[in-house]
Design a protein around this motif. Structure first.
Motif, PDB file in Angstrom:
ATOM      1  N   ARG A  11      12.345  -0.087  11.189  1.00  0.00           N
ATOM      2  CA  ARG A  11      12.952   0.346   9.936  1.00  0.00           C
ATOM      3  C   ARG A  11      11.931   0.452   8.803  1.00  0.00           C
ATOM      4  O   ARG A  11      12.298   0.800   7.673  1.00  0.00           O
ATOM      5  CB  ARG A  11      14.080  -0.623   9.549  1.00  0.00           C
ATOM      6  N   SER A  12      10.677   0.163   9.088  1.00  0.00           N
ATOM      7  CA  SER A  12       9.627   0.287   8.072  1.00  0.00           C
ATOM      8  C   SER A  12       9.228   1.745   7.895  1.00  0.00           C
ATOM      9  O   SER A  12       9.495   2.599   8.753  1.00  0.00           O
ATOM     10  CB  SER A  12       8.407  -0.549   8.459  1.00  0.00           C
ATOM     11  N   ASP A  13       8.563   2.028   6.779  1.00  0.00           N
ATOM     12  CA  ASP A  13       8.076   3.388   6.532  1.00  0.00           C
ATOM     13  C   ASP A  13       7.078   3.800   7.609  1.00  0.00           C
ATOM     14  O   ASP A  13       6.334   2.970   8.157  1.00  0.00           O
ATOM     15  CB  ASP A  13       7.402   3.462   5.162  1.00  0.00           C
ATOM     16  N   ARG A  14       7.043   5.116   7.883  1.00  0.00           N
ATOM     17  CA  ARG A  14       6.170   5.649   8.930  1.00  0.00           C
ATOM     18  C   ARG A  14       5.388   6.857   8.393  1.00  0.00           C
ATOM     19  O   ARG A  14       5.559   7.981   8.874  1.00  0.00           O
ATOM     20  CB  ARG A  14       6.991   6.063  10.146  1.00  0.00           C
ATOM     21  N   PRO A  15       4.550   6.650   7.394  1.00  0.00           N
ATOM     22  CA  PRO A  15       3.802   7.779   6.833  1.00  0.00           C
ATOM     23  C   PRO A  15       2.775   8.307   7.835  1.00  0.00           C
ATOM     24  O   PRO A  15       2.387   7.601   8.777  1.00  0.00           O
ATOM     25  CB  PRO A  15       3.112   7.170   5.604  1.00  0.00           C
ATOM     26  N   PRO A  16       2.305   9.537   7.643  1.00  0.00           N
ATOM     27  CA  PRO A  16       1.347  10.141   8.586  1.00  0.00           C
ATOM     28  C   PRO A  16      -0.076   9.637   8.396  1.00  0.00           C
ATOM     29  O   PRO A  16      -1.009  10.402   8.165  1.00  0.00           O
ATOM     30  CB  PRO A  16       1.467  11.638   8.280  1.00  0.00           C
ATOM     31  N   LEU A  17      -0.244   8.314   8.481  1.00  0.00           N
ATOM     32  CA  LEU A  17      -1.567   7.707   8.363  1.00  0.00           C
ATOM     33  C   LEU A  17      -2.315   7.782   9.682  1.00  0.00           C
ATOM     34  O   LEU A  17      -1.728   8.008  10.741  1.00  0.00           O
ATOM     35  CB  LEU A  17      -1.431   6.229   7.970  1.00  0.00           C
ATOM     36  N   ARG A  43       0.816  -1.216   0.000  1.00  0.00           N
ATOM     37  CA  ARG A  43       0.000   0.000   0.000  1.00  0.00           C
ATOM     38  C   ARG A  43       0.851   1.268   0.000  1.00  0.00           C
ATOM     39  O   ARG A  43       0.609   2.216   0.762  1.00  0.00           O
ATOM     40  CB  ARG A  43      -0.968  -0.005   1.181  1.00  0.00           C
ATOM     41  N   GLY A  44       1.867   1.268  -0.830  1.00  0.00           N
ATOM     42  CA  GLY A  44       2.730   2.435  -0.954  1.00  0.00           C
ATOM     43  C   GLY A  44       3.804   2.549   0.096  1.00  0.00           C
ATOM     44  O   GLY A  44       4.576   3.520   0.090  1.00  0.00           O
ATOM     45  N   MET A  45       3.894   1.583   1.009  1.00  0.00           N
ATOM     46  CA  MET A  45       4.906   1.601   2.067  1.00  0.00           C
ATOM     47  C   MET A  45       5.948   0.524   1.829  1.00  0.00           C
ATOM     48  O   MET A  45       5.644  -0.545   1.295  1.00  0.00           O
ATOM     49  CB  MET A  45       4.258   1.368   3.437  1.00  0.00           C
ATOM     50  N   ASP A  46       7.175   0.799   2.259  1.00  0.00           N
ATOM     51  CA  ASP A  46       8.223  -0.208   2.303  1.00  0.00           C
ATOM     52  C   ASP A  46       8.274  -0.754   3.725  1.00  0.00           C
ATOM     53  O   ASP A  46       8.646  -0.041   4.667  1.00  0.00           O
ATOM     54  CB  ASP A  46       9.576   0.399   1.942  1.00  0.00           C
ATOM     55  N   VAL A  47       7.878  -1.996   3.867  1.00  0.00           N
ATOM     56  CA  VAL A  47       7.876  -2.659   5.171  1.00  0.00           C
ATOM     57  C   VAL A  47       9.094  -3.569   5.236  1.00  0.00           C
ATOM     58  O   VAL A  47       9.277  -4.455   4.388  1.00  0.00           O
ATOM     59  CB  VAL A  47       6.583  -3.458   5.380  1.00  0.00           C
ATOM     60  N   ARG A  48       9.939  -3.355   6.228  1.00  0.00           N
ATOM     61  CA  ARG A  48      11.174  -4.118   6.354  1.00  0.00           C
ATOM     62  C   ARG A  48      10.949  -5.387   7.171  1.00  0.00           C
ATOM     63  O   ARG A  48      10.247  -5.380   8.179  1.00  0.00           O
ATOM     64  CB  ARG A  48      12.254  -3.281   7.039  1.00  0.00           C
ATOM     65  N   TYR A  49      11.577  -6.458   6.710  1.00  0.00           N
ATOM     66  CA  TYR A  49      11.567  -7.704   7.477  1.00  0.00           C
ATOM     67  C   TYR A  49      12.889  -8.422   7.248  1.00  0.00           C
ATOM     68  O   TYR A  49      13.576  -8.199   6.243  1.00  0.00           O
ATOM     69  CB  TYR A  49      10.376  -8.575   7.105  1.00  0.00           C
ATOM     70  N   THR A  50      13.266  -9.255   8.197  1.00  0.00           N
ATOM     71  CA  THR A  50      14.537  -9.966   8.143  1.00  0.00           C
ATOM     72  C   THR A  50      14.274 -11.461   8.176  1.00  0.00           C
ATOM     73  O   THR A  50      13.431 -11.932   8.958  1.00  0.00           O
ATOM     74  CB  THR A  50      15.430  -9.569   9.325  1.00  0.00           C
ATOM     75  N   VAL A  51      14.983 -12.201   7.337  1.00  0.00           N
ATOM     76  CA  VAL A  51      14.809 -13.650   7.238  1.00  0.00           C
ATOM     77  C   VAL A  51      16.115 -14.335   7.638  1.00  0.00           C
ATOM     78  O   VAL A  51      17.198 -13.950   7.193  1.00  0.00           O
ATOM     79  CB  VAL A  51      14.408 -14.061   5.805  1.00  0.00           C
ATOM     80  N   ALA A  52      15.988 -15.355   8.484  1.00  0.00           N
ATOM     81  CA  ALA A  52      17.141 -16.154   8.910  1.00  0.00           C
ATOM     82  C   ALA A  52      16.749 -17.623   8.883  1.00  0.00           C
ATOM     83  O   ALA A  52      15.606 -17.977   9.174  1.00  0.00           O
ATOM     84  CB  ALA A  52      17.592 -15.739  10.313  1.00  0.00           C
ATOM     85  N   GLY A  53      17.700 -18.487   8.554  1.00  0.00           N
ATOM     86  CA  GLY A  53      17.419 -19.921   8.507  1.00  0.00           C
ATOM     87  C   GLY A  53      17.407 -20.451   7.089  1.00  0.00           C
ATOM     88  O   GLY A  53      17.513 -19.703   6.120  1.00  0.00           O
ATOM     89  N   GLU A  54      17.262 -21.761   6.980  1.00  0.00           N
ATOM     90  CA  GLU A  54      17.270 -22.408   5.665  1.00  0.00           C
ATOM     91  C   GLU A  54      15.976 -22.126   4.913  1.00  0.00           C
ATOM     92  O   GLU A  54      14.891 -22.135   5.503  1.00  0.00           O
ATOM     93  CB  GLU A  54      17.443 -23.923   5.830  1.00  0.00           C
TER      94      GLU A  54
END
Length: 312
Positions: free
Chosen positions: A100-106, A45-56
């Motif tokens: 670290r995700s976007d924080r728009p003024p929603l 929805r127009g935002m960059d949401v950060r996530y981290t992946v670890a493991g196989e």
């Protein structure tokens, strides 16, 4: 003369407040990823949401969803990710408006986060185990009726934080006064008070790096908007949402994990919820609302015992 003096004093106060806000903003650094693994971006929805992946890549999916407070982020799971990644493909997400995700003024809402969880879990995982804490548990439980989840692990879940006061959200969103009030809420003394009161049983176990990261996170551009909705109570689900009823009707196996000395969400609430929805309840001693952060080794031990073996 009196009016002129009063106007001069008011102008001086406004100027000092604006200067203070700018100085605090200038002290905040860009956030580094505090979680081991590979960081990725989910465009939503127009935002960059950060996530981290670890493991196989072919390991069973596990998603870790942080709780909600003014300085929240996926860092609360930083001390358990590496161990969990020995068995699972672990995904740690910073919810929209946090970390670290976007924080728009929603105008952030329960509905927005529920819909985010539905779409994120459907798009990025395959029948995951989901571990989440506090108010975020209500988002995940609400989403669980629309997406396949292998198992839920809920840490001190709640669905009712306060009476709704949307005027507080409006106040916090104002450019000058709202920013100043938010800076007081997320000052280093206030953040430490929150950790001591609601996060940890033993204040000596609070990692100074966690406090520093929380402060830095709470002073990123746009940091006030999602917490403004939280403080106003407008991230709570609607009045017809009852957590015990929702959990009782879900077919997803669910385990509750509680700190024995939790006060904001006391253990009696956990016992009542477990009884009402016929759920397993794991209690961790010498812990409050964040047993996974204060006692990661005990948390991992109990989680491993509750989850089905993947090598059977």
């Amino acid at each position: 003369m009196k009016l002129r003096s009063a106007l001069g004093a008011a102008a001086g106060t406004v100027g000092l407040t604006a200067l203070g806000n700018r100085l605090l903003a200038s002290r905040a650094r860009s956030l580094e990823n505090p979680v081991p693994g590979v960081e990725r971006t989910y465009h939503w929805r127009g935002m960059d949401v950060r996530y981290t992946v670890a493991g196989e890549p072919d390991a069973p999916d596990m998603v870790l969803v942080h709780g909600i407070h003014a300085a929240a982020s996926g860092r609360e799971f930083a001390d358990v990710v590496e161990d969990l990644a020995d068995t699972y493909r672990v995904t740690v997400v910073d919810l929209p408006g946090f970390g670290r995700s976007d924080r728009p003024p929603l105008v952030y809402s329960h509905k927005l986060y529920t819909e985010f969880m539905e779409e994120f879990l459907r798009d990025q995982t395959e029948t995951p185990i989901v571990v989440t804490s506090s108010l975020s548990a209500s988002f995940v439980v609400d989403a669980a009726s629309e997406v396949d989840i292998e198992r839920l692990i809920l840490i001190c879940p709640l669905a009712d934080t306060t009476e709704r006061r949307p005027w507080i959200r409006t106040l916090f969103r104002t450019p000058l006064v709202g920013t100043a009030l938010f800076n007081v809420l997320v000052s280093k003394p206030s953040t430490r008070y929150f950790f001591e009161r609601d996060g940890y049983y033993d204040a000596d176990r609070i990692d100074p790096a966690a406090l520093e990261y929380a402060w830095q996170s709470a002073h990123q551009p746009g940091a006030k908007y999602a917490p403004a909705s939280f403080v106003a109570g407008t991230l709570d689900p609607s009045s017809d949402f009852d957590l015990a009823t929702e959990l009782a009707t879900l077919e997803t196996p669910t385990t509750l994990i509680w700190g024995r000395d939790a006060e904001l969400v006391p253990l009696r609430d956990g016992r009542e919820l477990a009884d009402a929805a016929d759920l397993d309840l794991v209690v961790i001693d010498y812990a409050t609302q964040m047993p996974h952060a204060e006692h990661p080794e005990k948390f991992l031990e109990y989680v491993s015992a509750e989850l089905p073996r993947t090598d059977s």
